[in-house]
Design a protein around this motif. Structure first.
Motif, PDB file in Angstrom:
ATOM      1  N   ASP A 234       0.852  -1.178   0.000  1.00  0.00           N
ATOM      2  CA  ASP A 234       0.000   0.000   0.000  1.00  0.00           C
ATOM      3  C   ASP A 234       0.891   1.233   0.000  1.00  0.00           C
ATOM      4  O   ASP A 234       1.764   1.369   0.878  1.00  0.00           O
ATOM      5  N   ARG A 235       0.674   2.106  -0.954  1.00  0.00           N
ATOM      6  CA  ARG A 235       1.395   3.372  -0.961  1.00  0.00           C
ATOM      7  C   ARG A 235       0.528   4.411  -0.260  1.00  0.00           C
ATOM      8  O   ARG A 235      -0.523   4.794  -0.757  1.00  0.00           O
ATOM      9  N   THR A 236       0.994   4.858   0.919  1.00  0.00           N
ATOM     10  CA  THR A 236       0.177   5.754   1.728  1.00  0.00           C
ATOM     11  C   THR A 236       0.559   7.214   1.587  1.00  0.00           C
ATOM     12  O   THR A 236      -0.209   8.092   1.970  1.00  0.00           O
ATOM     13  N   SER A 237       1.766   7.468   1.073  1.00  0.00           N
ATOM     14  CA  SER A 237       2.203   8.841   0.802  1.00  0.00           C
ATOM     15  C   SER A 237       3.332   8.782  -0.218  1.00  0.00           C
ATOM     16  O   SER A 237       3.670   7.710  -0.725  1.00  0.00           O
ATOM     17  N   GLU A 238       3.918   9.923  -0.499  1.00  0.00           N
ATOM     18  CA  GLU A 238       4.939  10.013  -1.545  1.00  0.00           C
ATOM     19  C   GLU A 238       6.070   9.012  -1.356  1.00  0.00           C
ATOM     20  O   GLU A 238       6.536   8.395  -2.310  1.00  0.00           O
ATOM     21  N   GLU A 239       6.531   8.840  -0.109  1.00  0.00           N
ATOM     22  CA  GLU A 239       7.672   7.961   0.131  1.00  0.00           C
ATOM     23  C   GLU A 239       7.386   6.886   1.175  1.00  0.00           C
ATOM     24  O   GLU A 239       8.302   6.230   1.662  1.00  0.00           O
ATOM     25  N   HIS A 240       6.112   6.650   1.503  1.00  0.00           N
ATOM     26  CA  HIS A 240       5.809   5.678   2.550  1.00  0.00           C
ATOM     27  C   HIS A 240       4.993   4.525   1.986  1.00  0.00           C
ATOM     28  O   HIS A 240       3.954   4.731   1.360  1.00  0.00           O
ATOM     29  N   PHE A 241       5.484   3.308   2.238  1.00  0.00           N
ATOM     30  CA  PHE A 241       4.866   2.099   1.704  1.00  0.00           C
ATOM     31  C   PHE A 241       4.668   1.113   2.849  1.00  0.00           C
ATOM     32  O   PHE A 241       5.604   0.780   3.568  1.00  0.00           O
ATOM     33  N   GLU A 242       3.421   0.650   3.017  1.00  0.00           N
ATOM     34  CA  GLU A 242       3.072  -0.237   4.125  1.00  0.00           C
ATOM     35  C   GLU A 242       2.497  -1.548   3.601  1.00  0.00           C
ATOM     36  O   GLU A 242       2.177  -1.672   2.421  1.00  0.00           O
ATOM     37  N   ASN A 243       2.324  -2.519   4.532  1.00  0.00           N
ATOM     38  CA  ASN A 243       1.741  -3.820   4.190  1.00  0.00           C
ATOM     39  C   ASN A 243       2.454  -4.438   2.982  1.00  0.00           C
ATOM     40  O   ASN A 243       1.819  -4.939   2.049  1.00  0.00           O
ATOM     41  N   VAL A 244       3.785  -4.398   3.041  1.00  0.00           N
ATOM     42  CA  VAL A 244       4.603  -4.892   1.932  1.00  0.00           C
ATOM     43  C   VAL A 244       4.709  -6.415   2.032  1.00  0.00           C
ATOM     44  O   VAL A 244       5.163  -6.954   3.051  1.00  0.00           O
ATOM     45  N   LEU A 245       4.289  -7.111   0.990  1.00  0.00           N
ATOM     46  CA  LEU A 245       4.358  -8.572   0.957  1.00  0.00           C
ATOM     47  C   LEU A 245       5.232  -9.030  -0.201  1.00  0.00           C
ATOM     48  O   LEU A 245       5.088  -8.557  -1.333  1.00  0.00           O
ATOM     49  N   LEU A 246       6.139  -9.952   0.099  1.00  0.00           N
ATOM     50  CA  LEU A 246       6.930 -10.632  -0.922  1.00  0.00           C
ATOM     51  C   LEU A 246       6.339 -12.022  -1.098  1.00  0.00           C
ATOM     52  O   LEU A 246       6.316 -12.812  -0.141  1.00  0.00           O
ATOM     53  N   CYS A 247       5.872 -12.330  -2.292  1.00  0.00           N
ATOM     54  CA  CYS A 247       5.117 -13.564  -2.530  1.00  0.00           C
ATOM     55  C   CYS A 247       5.821 -14.417  -3.579  1.00  0.00           C
ATOM     56  O   CYS A 247       6.183 -13.913  -4.650  1.00  0.00           O
ATOM     57  N   GLY A 248       6.003 -15.706  -3.279  1.00  0.00           N
ATOM     58  CA  GLY A 248       6.637 -16.573  -4.259  1.00  0.00           C
ATOM     59  C   GLY A 248       6.860 -17.975  -3.735  1.00  0.00           C
ATOM     60  O   GLY A 248       6.579 -18.281  -2.575  1.00  0.00           O
ATOM     61  N   PRO A 249       7.399 -18.846  -4.590  1.00  0.00           N
ATOM     62  CA  PRO A 249       7.608 -20.243  -4.208  1.00  0.00           C
ATOM     63  C   PRO A 249       8.832 -20.416  -3.324  1.00  0.00           C
ATOM     64  O   PRO A 249       9.751 -19.590  -3.323  1.00  0.00           O
ATOM     65  N   ALA A 250       8.840 -21.495  -2.539  1.00  0.00           N
ATOM     66  CA  ALA A 250       9.987 -21.891  -1.723  1.00  0.00           C
ATOM     67  C   ALA A 250       9.961 -23.403  -1.646  1.00  0.00           C
ATOM     68  O   ALA A 250       8.952 -23.983  -1.244  1.00  0.00           O
ATOM     69  N   GLU A 251      11.061 -24.049  -2.036  1.00  0.00           N
ATOM     70  CA  GLU A 251      11.024 -25.500  -2.191  1.00  0.00           C
ATOM     71  C   GLU A 251      12.276 -26.169  -1.636  1.00  0.00           C
ATOM     72  O   GLU A 251      13.387 -25.637  -1.743  1.00  0.00           O
ATOM     73  N   LEU A 252      12.088 -27.355  -1.065  1.00  0.00           N
ATOM     74  CA  LEU A 252      13.196 -28.196  -0.652  1.00  0.00           C
ATOM     75  C   LEU A 252      13.846 -28.805  -1.885  1.00  0.00           C
ATOM     76  O   LEU A 252      13.156 -29.329  -2.765  1.00  0.00           O
ATOM     77  N   VAL A 253      15.178 -28.727  -1.960  1.00  0.00           N
ATOM     78  CA  VAL A 253      15.917 -29.304  -3.092  1.00  0.00           C
ATOM     79  C   VAL A 253      16.459 -30.678  -2.708  1.00  0.00           C
ATOM     80  O   VAL A 253      16.235 -31.666  -3.393  1.00  0.00           O
ATOM     81  N   PHE A 254      17.219 -30.744  -1.616  1.00  0.00           N
ATOM     82  CA  PHE A 254      17.706 -32.027  -1.108  1.00  0.00           C
ATOM     83  C   PHE A 254      18.179 -31.837   0.325  1.00  0.00           C
ATOM     84  O   PHE A 254      18.267 -30.714   0.826  1.00  0.00           O
ATOM     85  N   GLU A 255      18.493 -32.941   0.990  1.00  0.00           N
ATOM     86  CA  GLU A 255      19.022 -32.889   2.347  1.00  0.00           C
ATOM     87  C   GLU A 255      20.210 -33.823   2.461  1.00  0.00           C
ATOM     88  O   GLU A 255      20.385 -34.726   1.636  1.00  0.00           O
ATOM     89  N   GLY A 256      21.025 -33.594   3.495  1.00  0.00           N
ATOM     90  CA  GLY A 256      22.190 -34.442   3.660  1.00  0.00           C
ATOM     91  C   GLY A 256      22.921 -34.134   4.941  1.00  0.00           C
ATOM     92  O   GLY A 256      22.461 -33.354   5.778  1.00  0.00           O
ATOM     93  N   LYS A 257      24.085 -34.745   5.102  1.00  0.00           N
ATOM     94  CA  LYS A 257      24.959 -34.477   6.249  1.00  0.00           C
ATOM     95  C   LYS A 257      26.338 -34.119   5.740  1.00  0.00           C
ATOM     96  O   LYS A 257      26.784 -34.612   4.701  1.00  0.00           O
ATOM     97  N   ILE A 258      26.993 -33.237   6.484  1.00  0.00           N
ATOM     98  CA  ILE A 258      28.332 -32.811   6.113  1.00  0.00           C
ATOM     99  C   ILE A 258      29.179 -32.687   7.370  1.00  0.00           C
ATOM    100  O   ILE A 258      28.671 -32.295   8.425  1.00  0.00           O
ATOM    101  N   LYS A 259      30.446 -33.067   7.260  1.00  0.00           N
ATOM    102  CA  LYS A 259      31.350 -32.974   8.398  1.00  0.00           C
ATOM    103  C   LYS A 259      32.176 -31.703   8.314  1.00  0.00           C
ATOM    104  O   LYS A 259      32.707 -31.358   7.260  1.00  0.00           O
ATOM    105  N   LEU A 260      32.226 -30.972   9.428  1.00  0.00           N
ATOM    106  CA  LEU A 260      32.952 -29.721   9.492  1.00  0.00           C
ATOM    107  C   LEU A 260      34.001 -29.789  10.597  1.00  0.00           C
ATOM    108  O   LEU A 260      33.741 -30.292  11.687  1.00  0.00           O
TER     109      LEU A 260
END
Length: 261
Positions: A234-260
């Motif tokens: 929502d643009r509420t004034s010249e430089e103020h923006f509210e209720n900003v939502l970033l919308c998109g996919p998010a997916e698991l690719v793979f899983e594993g174990k690693i030694k550090l």
């Protein structure tokens, strides 16, 4: 030698090592973070996220860029919500979590997309013909009509390492307006020091700068090299923006174990 269980997630090609620090607390050194993210010795990702317990919230997102620096990451936040669901966190309403820039809320839609509420934006600075704003991380926005053919690494690096920005760094976004409600964005990310396939805080910044009506609700469709997202605000004034939502996919690719070490 420490063995780490990890999960690799991606959001429109922006990829992350995910670690469950809620079930068992996890502490990593910066060298270990860099190694986990590295191409030659690790999982080859743009960043690393550890989910931690947070009183009164569903979790805390501890985010690291591939070079070990910390910032807010929009796509990382969306992936963190999906990961939280995977490890058994099911809130009665929206997910509520803490990141480096403050509190966030998010919902998972029926189509699998995650809608993440970003911080309000209250200032857009002009810098010549370009723009600077903070959407959780600092962003420099360049408008262009040749976004697909642009050498983003070369041009982005020039700006990121120029005198005003080289010490703290800045993300550099190149955005082409397709029409009043759609844009194409490519981003050079500080901390990764390269172009990424997508940048959540970057497409948010680009949407606010490049495509919006003068007042009220906006939904911007965003194309990136890694896929499609949407940004609402929502643009509420010249430089103020509210209720900003970033919308998109998010997916698991793979899983594993690693030694550090």
């Amino acid at each position: 030698m420490q063995e780490i269980q990890f999960y690799k997630y991606q959001g429109t090609g922006n990829d992350f090592v995910m670690i469950d620090g809620i079930s068992t607390p996890v502490e990593l050194t910066l060298d270990q973070v860099r190694k986990l993210c590295s191409k030659g010795f690790g999982v080859a990702t743009d960043g690393l996220i550890i989910l931690k317990k947070a009183e009164g919230l569903d979790f805390e997102m501890d985010y690291y860029n591939a070079d070990g620096t910390q910032s807010m990451c929009g796509n990382g936040g969306r992936c963190a919500v999906k990961f939280a669901k995977q490890i058994g966190i099911f809130p009665t309403g929206s997910y509520r979590f803490k990141a480096i820039d403050g509190l966030h809320e998010a919902t998972i839609e029926e189509n699998g997309w995650v809608n993440l509420k970003m911080k309000d934006v209250s200032q857009i600075k002009t810098y010549g013909t370009d723009f600077i704003l903070n959407t959780g991380s600092p962003h420099y926005v360049v408008q262009t009509d040749q976004v697909k053919s642009l050498n983003v690494v070369e041009e982005g690096r020039k700006i990121r390492y120029s005198d005003p920005f080289k010490e703290e760094g800045i993300n550099v976004n190149f955005v082409q307006t397709i029409n009043d409600t759609s844009i194409f964005v490519r981003t050079y990310e500080r901390g990764v020091e390269n172009e990424t396939l997508s940048c959540g805080t970057g497409v948010t910044a680009a949407s606010i700068v490049a495509a919006h009506n003068d007042r009220g609700f906006n939904r911007i469709e965003v194309e990136t090299l890694g896929g499609k997202l949407a940004v609402e605000f929502d643009r509420t004034s010249e430089e103020h923006f509210e209720n900003v939502l970033l919308c998109g996919p998010a997916e698991l690719v793979f899983e594993g174990k690693i030694k550090l070490s």
